[in-house]
Design a protein around this motif. Sequence first.
Motif, PDB file in Angstrom:
ATOM      1  N   ASN A  99       7.131  18.652  -6.773  1.00 37.36           N
ATOM      2  CA  ASN A  99       8.101  17.847  -6.025  1.00 37.36           C
ATOM      3  C   ASN A  99       7.567  17.358  -4.696  1.00 37.36           C
ATOM      4  O   ASN A  99       8.325  16.983  -3.816  1.00 37.36           O
ATOM      5  CB  ASN A  99       9.363  18.675  -5.748  1.00 37.36           C
ATOM      6  CG  ASN A  99      10.036  19.082  -7.021  1.00 37.36           C
ATOM      7  OD1 ASN A  99       9.959  18.380  -8.024  1.00 37.36           O
ATOM      8  ND2 ASN A  99      10.673  20.246  -7.011  1.00 37.36           N
ATOM      9  N   ALA A 152       9.779   9.905   9.978  1.00 37.35           N
ATOM     10  CA  ALA A 152       9.856   9.305   8.647  1.00 37.35           C
ATOM     11  C   ALA A 152      10.834  10.033   7.732  1.00 37.35           C
ATOM     12  O   ALA A 152      11.597   9.407   7.011  1.00 37.35           O
ATOM     13  CB  ALA A 152       8.476   9.287   8.004  1.00 37.35           C
ATOM     14  N   MET A 163      -9.143  -5.051 -11.291  1.00 35.82           N
ATOM     15  CA  MET A 163     -10.095  -5.435 -10.255  1.00 35.82           C
ATOM     16  C   MET A 163     -10.361  -4.231  -9.346  1.00 35.82           C
ATOM     17  O   MET A 163      -9.445  -3.601  -8.857  1.00 35.82           O
ATOM     18  CB  MET A 163      -9.530  -6.585  -9.430  1.00 35.82           C
ATOM     19  CG  MET A 163     -10.596  -7.349  -8.717  1.00 35.82           C
ATOM     20  SD  MET A 163      -9.996  -8.957  -8.204  1.00 35.82           S
ATOM     21  CE  MET A 163      -8.749  -8.510  -7.018  1.00 35.82           C
ATOM     22  N   ASN A 181      -5.601  -1.925  -4.593  1.00 35.61           N
ATOM     23  CA  ASN A 181      -4.146  -1.830  -4.508  1.00 35.61           C
ATOM     24  C   ASN A 181      -3.665  -2.009  -3.069  1.00 35.61           C
ATOM     25  O   ASN A 181      -3.932  -1.190  -2.209  1.00 35.61           O
ATOM     26  CB  ASN A 181      -3.718  -0.467  -5.041  1.00 35.61           C
ATOM     27  CG  ASN A 181      -2.238  -0.390  -5.243  1.00 35.61           C
ATOM     28  OD1 ASN A 181      -1.476  -1.165  -4.680  1.00 35.61           O
ATOM     29  ND2 ASN A 181      -1.799   0.552  -6.057  1.00 35.61           N
ATOM     30  N   LYS A 182      -2.939  -3.099  -2.873  1.00 36.98           N
ATOM     31  CA  LYS A 182      -2.521  -3.422  -1.505  1.00 36.98           C
ATOM     32  C   LYS A 182      -1.254  -2.694  -1.071  1.00 36.98           C
ATOM     33  O   LYS A 182      -0.950  -2.649   0.099  1.00 36.98           O
ATOM     34  CB  LYS A 182      -2.247  -4.925  -1.400  1.00 36.98           C
ATOM     35  CG  LYS A 182      -3.478  -5.781  -1.300  1.00 36.98           C
ATOM     36  CD  LYS A 182      -3.060  -7.218  -1.055  1.00 36.98           C
ATOM     37  CE  LYS A 182      -4.263  -8.135  -1.012  1.00 36.98           C
ATOM     38  NZ  LYS A 182      -3.859  -9.528  -0.856  1.00 36.98           N
ATOM     39  N   THR A 183      -0.504  -2.177  -2.033  1.00 37.23           N
ATOM     40  CA  THR A 183       0.820  -1.684  -1.668  1.00 37.23           C
ATOM     41  C   THR A 183       0.756  -0.428  -0.809  1.00 37.23           C
ATOM     42  O   THR A 183      -0.106   0.419  -0.971  1.00 37.23           O
ATOM     43  CB  THR A 183       1.670  -1.364  -2.914  1.00 37.23           C
ATOM     44  OG1 THR A 183       0.919  -0.480  -3.728  1.00 37.23           O
ATOM     45  CG2 THR A 183       2.022  -2.609  -3.656  1.00 37.23           C
ATOM     46  N   LEU A 184       1.667  -0.362   0.101  1.00 35.61           N
ATOM     47  CA  LEU A 184       1.802   0.777   0.997  1.00 35.61           C
ATOM     48  C   LEU A 184       3.296   1.058   1.064  1.00 35.61           C
ATOM     49  O   LEU A 184       4.064   0.199   1.461  1.00 35.61           O
ATOM     50  CB  LEU A 184       1.263   0.380   2.371  1.00 35.61           C
ATOM     51  CG  LEU A 184       0.801   1.448   3.314  1.00 35.61           C
ATOM     52  CD1 LEU A 184      -0.260   2.308   2.668  1.00 35.61           C
ATOM     53  CD2 LEU A 184       0.240   0.809   4.562  1.00 35.61           C
ATOM     54  N   MET A 185       3.692   2.265   0.623  1.00 34.17           N
ATOM     55  CA  MET A 185       5.132   2.541   0.628  1.00 34.17           C
ATOM     56  C   MET A 185       5.664   2.554   2.059  1.00 34.17           C
ATOM     57  O   MET A 185       4.920   2.859   3.000  1.00 34.17           O
ATOM     58  CB  MET A 185       5.414   3.850  -0.091  1.00 34.17           C
ATOM     59  CG  MET A 185       4.722   5.034   0.534  1.00 34.17           C
ATOM     60  SD  MET A 185       4.502   6.389  -0.610  1.00 34.17           S
ATOM     61  CE  MET A 185       6.189   6.857  -0.908  1.00 34.17           C
ATOM     62  N   PRO A 186       6.965   2.235   2.214  1.00 34.94           N
ATOM     63  CA  PRO A 186       7.517   2.114   3.566  1.00 34.94           C
ATOM     64  C   PRO A 186       7.273   3.339   4.441  1.00 34.94           C
ATOM     65  O   PRO A 186       7.038   3.199   5.642  1.00 34.94           O
ATOM     66  CB  PRO A 186       9.009   1.906   3.316  1.00 34.94           C
ATOM     67  CG  PRO A 186       9.077   1.250   1.986  1.00 34.94           C
ATOM     68  CD  PRO A 186       7.942   1.834   1.184  1.00 34.94           C
ATOM     69  N   ALA A 187       7.270   4.557   3.836  1.00 32.71           N
ATOM     70  CA  ALA A 187       7.088   5.763   4.660  1.00 32.71           C
ATOM     71  C   ALA A 187       5.728   5.767   5.355  1.00 32.71           C
ATOM     72  O   ALA A 187       5.546   6.420   6.371  1.00 32.71           O
ATOM     73  CB  ALA A 187       7.240   7.017   3.805  1.00 32.71           C
ATOM     74  N   LEU A 188       4.760   5.038   4.805  1.00 35.58           N
ATOM     75  CA  LEU A 188       3.422   5.036   5.405  1.00 35.58           C
ATOM     76  C   LEU A 188       3.259   3.943   6.469  1.00 35.58           C
ATOM     77  O   LEU A 188       2.262   3.898   7.161  1.00 35.58           O
ATOM     78  CB  LEU A 188       2.352   4.863   4.325  1.00 35.58           C
ATOM     79  CG  LEU A 188       2.177   6.046   3.375  1.00 35.58           C
ATOM     80  CD1 LEU A 188       1.088   5.759   2.363  1.00 35.58           C
ATOM     81  CD2 LEU A 188       1.846   7.315   4.131  1.00 35.58           C
ATOM     82  N   LEU A 189       4.243   3.050   6.539  1.00 32.21           N
ATOM     83  CA  LEU A 189       4.149   1.994   7.544  1.00 32.21           C
ATOM     84  C   LEU A 189       4.576   2.554   8.889  1.00 32.21           C
ATOM     85  O   LEU A 189       5.744   2.526   9.244  1.00 32.21           O
ATOM     86  CB  LEU A 189       5.053   0.822   7.171  1.00 32.21           C
ATOM     87  CG  LEU A 189       4.595  -0.026   5.985  1.00 32.21           C
ATOM     88  CD1 LEU A 189       5.685  -1.004   5.601  1.00 32.21           C
ATOM     89  CD2 LEU A 189       3.321  -0.771   6.324  1.00 32.21           C
ATOM     90  N   SER A 190       3.620   3.082   9.629  1.00 28.43           N
ATOM     91  CA  SER A 190       3.961   3.732  10.889  1.00 28.43           C
ATOM     92  C   SER A 190       2.747   3.749  11.784  1.00 28.43           C
ATOM     93  O   SER A 190       1.615   3.827  11.311  1.00 28.43           O
ATOM     94  CB  SER A 190       4.417   5.172  10.608  1.00 28.43           C
ATOM     95  OG  SER A 190       4.302   5.951  11.765  1.00 28.43           O
ATOM     96  N   PRO A 199     -14.015   4.790  -9.982  1.00 28.58           N
ATOM     97  CA  PRO A 199     -13.569   3.702  -9.109  1.00 28.58           C
ATOM     98  C   PRO A 199     -12.048   3.608  -9.092  1.00 28.58           C
ATOM     99  O   PRO A 199     -11.385   3.945 -10.072  1.00 28.58           O
ATOM    100  CB  PRO A 199     -14.188   2.463  -9.734  1.00 28.58           C
ATOM    101  CG  PRO A 199     -14.440   2.822 -11.144  1.00 28.58           C
ATOM    102  CD  PRO A 199     -14.646   4.302 -11.205  1.00 28.58           C
ATOM    103  N   ASN A 203      -8.419   1.458  -8.322  1.00 28.13           N
ATOM    104  CA  ASN A 203      -7.845   0.139  -8.438  1.00 28.13           C
ATOM    105  C   ASN A 203      -7.668  -0.461  -7.043  1.00 28.13           C
ATOM    106  O   ASN A 203      -7.433   0.229  -6.069  1.00 28.13           O
ATOM    107  CB  ASN A 203      -6.502   0.303  -9.144  1.00 28.13           C
ATOM    108  CG  ASN A 203      -5.755  -0.964  -9.234  1.00 28.13           C
ATOM    109  OD1 ASN A 203      -6.343  -1.996  -9.482  1.00 28.13           O
ATOM    110  ND2 ASN A 203      -4.466  -0.881  -9.052  1.00 28.13           N
TER     111      ASN A 203
END
Lengths: 266, 410
Positions: free
Chosen positions: A259, A195, A1, A117-126, A113, A115
Amino acid sequence: MEWISFPNYAIVTITIWVVSLFLKGIFPNNKAVLKTADIIIIGGIILLGYYIIQLWVLLERPPMRTLGETRLWYSLFLSAIGFTFFLRWRYYWFLVLSILFASMFLLMNIISPENFNKTLMPALLSPWFVPHVIVYIFAYSTLGASSLVALKLLIPLKKSESTIEFEYLADNLVYIGFAFLTMGLLFGALWAKEAWGHYWTWDPKETWAFLTWSVYLIYIHLRSKNVFSKRTTYWVLLLAFIVLLVCWFGVNYLPSAANSIHTYSS
Amino acid sequence: MAGRRKIWTANWAYKEGLIIGVGLFITGISLEYFTMGRGVKSLMEFPFNIYFLVGLLILTLLLWFTARKIAITQWLGSVPAAVSSISLFLIMGLIMGLNMQTDQVQSGFLHFIGFTHISTSWPYMFSVLFLLLSLGITCLKNIFPLNKSKLGFTVSHLGLFVVLISANFGGSQLVRLEMELQENRITTYATNKSDNQVYNLPFAVKLNDFILDEYNPKLTIVNNISGEMIHGNGKNIITIDSSIKFKILKYKIEILNYIESAVKAGDKYYFNNEPGACPAAHVNVTFEDGHQIQAWLSCGSYNRQFESLKLDSQNSLVMLFPEPKLFVSEIQLFNKKGDITNAKLEVNKPFDYDQFKIYQLSYDSNLGKWSDTSVIELIYDPWLPYVYIGIFLMIIGAIYMLFTGAVKKK
């Protein structure tokens, strides 16, 4: 989607932008047409802004994680900056270039286009996430606009045309862009401390952000005392934008970045 | 322009800058080479970093207050010196940006000339000193006497000076310790990962609870023979929502039922919360020719089998492991005085305690949300306040720059 109905929004936006640019080009003296064209352009910018808000709501997170998402913001800012400076300085060519580049970035998103994608890794939750990205993309847009002016300055002008206005415009755009670039970099450092434990680790993305910052810094210093020819200085400004693009898109392809902790798109 | 001026005569400019820059670069590389790529790491350790810093500051002050008229001082505070020193520093950045950097000792020419560890190498050190001298003189020039018309200029230059000093001279005093905690156990030691030394801490840490929140898992297609994902740059990876229909490649897929935490019984999955319970989804697949199949998919866990669905001879539908959304450690800290402090550690939310900042780092990823191990990091960085002061000054300088804008040049 994929992103909901993005192509529709993008194609409508691009179409009305291009149509209004044509209107402006064909009827440069008809005030009513020019006004209408202005309003249509603003309409396109608002439409794009509305799409971004919708995406934000739908993703349940700020749409600023992937490269495609940052391109959306870039298109929004570049068109807005192009239009604002057009209103202030009345440079039609500047508006045309900004809108064309903004459209190009929208087209890139149509062609490849992403995908949904709702996911946000914890490091970005700030709380730093939104200001860091917005300030950066705003800086990128302004600096992108300054390279459009540099391009204009490097193409030989008519003898009678004075370059001073353009030089002033380029410098102003660089100053605004550089101030935002500095803030983006420093916000990034403050965030990194929270972070990842350190404000600066010479991660490849950081290194290239530093390189971008340095080349613009050199441009500003060169302009403060004109020793080299102006052409050389404007080549430096173009080079700076190439380094900026490497930092934005290119880093992921560099072997030195294997890396990197700054990759969120994959 | 400096065209006809003889080099090294009054008003040094870019020619001198080029020679000094190249000279420092070659000297740095040579020193690095003759010390077999050992760099300046051991030289910059406490207290030597302080000696060098004090030396640099004294040199800068002496140059300005006792010899401000001599050519080199004049030049260091000029635009050509700024451009030359930024360029040299930029070249260091470019090497870092193109060649992979590592902490490990390596062999080979690039290691011997410092290119694998630029930020602790001689050429980098020289470029930093050059930049700091130029910045320092520029700051002094505008502070003694204070040039009020260039306040924004001075603030941003001073900010950068403070940041560069604290980062480059103070960086060696940064200590990173890792601590592996087990639920309901008290730990009193931590390991320095750079040299694997174990330290006893002046306090103890107990992990009360480790909590991990996950996103819904994703579905994708893998090739039966190579086992590789056919992800199409993310296009073929779909996050499960309670009830959705979508298409991957030529297969129409519908999620009939999704259970976040499930255990298999017979040939079906049921909700269950025991350790190792894993996400499961009941899907319906419609093929191009119209025929349909239904099956259960699960990504499994450390103690449960995963379950995929073979679609045809080429492809299978699989569920990927869910990605973490949030992980939190609830800890208790005990110091020698007997004080007990409760803290919650979360990514992006470190906790300040006894000269350390404590970070949530990782957990046992094999066990995922069932992990009862949490790895935390303790960071000691005595120079941090100075870095913040410098950053603060630079932000003020940037805002000032926004308001004043560029000056129109004739």
